[in-house]
Write a protein that holds these residues in place. Structure first.
Motif, short mmCIF file in Angstrom:
data_model
loop_
_atom_site.label_atom_id
_atom_site.label_comp_id
_atom_site.label_asym_id
_atom_site.label_seq_id
_atom_site.Cartn_x
_atom_site.Cartn_y
_atom_site.Cartn_z
N TYR A 174 0.77 -1.25 0.01
CA TYR A 174 -0.05 0.00 -0.04
C TYR A 174 1.12 1.37 0.01
CZ TYR A 174 -3.95 -3.24 1.64
OH TYR A 174 -5.00 -4.15 1.53
N GLY A 175 0.45 2.05 -0.86
CA GLY A 175 1.22 3.51 -1.02
C GLY A 175 0.86 4.10 -2.07
N THR A 176 1.53 5.46 -2.31
CA THR A 176 1.23 6.27 -3.23
C THR A 176 2.07 5.46 -4.62
OG1 THR A 176 3.26 7.54 -3.14
CG2 THR A 176 1.06 8.41 -1.83
N PRO A 177 1.81 6.07 -5.73
CA PRO A 177 2.34 5.54 -6.73
C PRO A 177 3.83 6.03 -6.79
CG PRO A 177 0.24 6.14 -7.77
CD PRO A 177 0.39 6.74 -6.10
N LEU A 178 4.11 7.05 -6.12
CA LEU A 178 5.74 7.31 -6.23
C LEU A 178 6.29 6.48 -4.98
CD1 LEU A 178 8.18 9.18 -6.37
CD2 LEU A 178 7.27 10.68 -4.57
N GLU A 179 5.74 6.22 -3.83
CA GLU A 179 6.19 5.30 -2.95
C GLU A 179 6.33 3.99 -3.48
OE1 GLU A 179 7.73 6.48 -0.42
OE2 GLU A 179 6.80 8.48 -0.44
N LEU A 180 5.43 3.38 -4.40
CA LEU A 180 5.24 1.99 -4.62
C LEU A 180 6.40 2.16 -6.12
CD1 LEU A 180 1.58 1.56 -5.20
CD2 LEU A 180 3.20 0.40 -3.47
N VAL A 181 6.78 3.03 -6.62
CA VAL A 181 7.87 2.92 -7.66
C VAL A 181 9.12 2.85 -7.05
CG1 VAL A 181 9.03 4.22 -9.19
CG2 VAL A 181 6.64 4.11 -9.59
N LEU A 182 9.19 3.74 -5.96
CA LEU A 182 10.68 3.50 -5.18
C LEU A 182 10.74 2.07 -4.64
CD1 LEU A 182 10.50 7.00 -3.31
CD2 LEU A 182 12.15 6.52 -5.26
#
Length: 212
Positions: A174-182
């Protein structure tokens, strides 16, 4: 979108200065900017970026070191202005496809290497582009996972990236798209992602990500 990100990178780099650390150690901010310049202006450097071949990587390092040695304001200005006029990513659709994730990740490589950092509040269209990266490249990036992998970003959706192998369960990120990409691109220590699953699956998944 990529031009917004280039402007953001240029502003952050100016604020931090050329010798500030990045998550791409031992690269400094100047080294990271040089990488961005070289990858969009020197075709002869690309093999050394994409292939694990020492002679090619050495050539790329030499080119990058030369660029990093330029006056810092000049380097910042070149990053801000974008690729060479004849470079393919001058075409908007290619630029968005290739560079939204690349530029977002490298911006956070600068920001999150500093003490007391805070996540960048990226605009909605950039987050939407990053979600497309999560759902497209995420399958490749998790193909060796010992568990199934599902990602959830509030306001963007839910996607199954990998089916669980036999006798394994699934972890949910679970996370924002930015956090998931990272997280997917190996910045697991700084990505603000909540991972849920059984204790056994969480341990297997975490061990796998650490080894990448």
């Amino acid at each position: 979108m990529p031009y917004q990100l280039r402007d953001l990178i240029a502003g952050t780099a100016t604020e931090l200065g050329p010798q500030a650390p990045t998550l791409c150690s031992p690269w400094t901010v100047a080294d990271l900017l040089a990488h961005l310049v070289v990858r969009e202006s020197r075709p002869d450097a690309l093999p050394g970026i994409g292939l694990d071949v020492e002679v090619l990587q050495r050539r790329t390092r030499t080119l990058q070191d030369r660029v990093a040695a330029r006056p810092f304001p000049e380097l910042v200005a070149q990053v801000r202005s974008g690729p060479a006029p004849w470079w393919p990513t001058r075409i908007g659709v290619l630029d968005r496809a290739v560079n939204v994730a690349e530029l977002s990740i490298h911006h956070e490589d600068m920001v999150r290497a500093q003490p007391d950092w805070a996540p960048t509040d990226l605009p909605g269209p950039v987050q939407e582009g990053l979600w497309r990266t999560v759902t497209s490249m995420g399958r490749m990036l998790t193909r060796g996972s010992p568990t199934g992998v599902v990602v959830v970003a509030q306001g963007h959706g839910r996607a199954a990236l990998r089916r669980p192998p036999a006798a394994a369960g699934t972890v949910v990120l679970y996370g924002t798209p930015l956090e998931l990409v990272l997280h997917l691109f190996g910045r697991t220590e700084v990505a603000r992602v909540e991972v849920q699953g059984s204790a056994e699956d969480l341990q297997a998944f975490a061990t796998h990500r650490t080894r990448l």
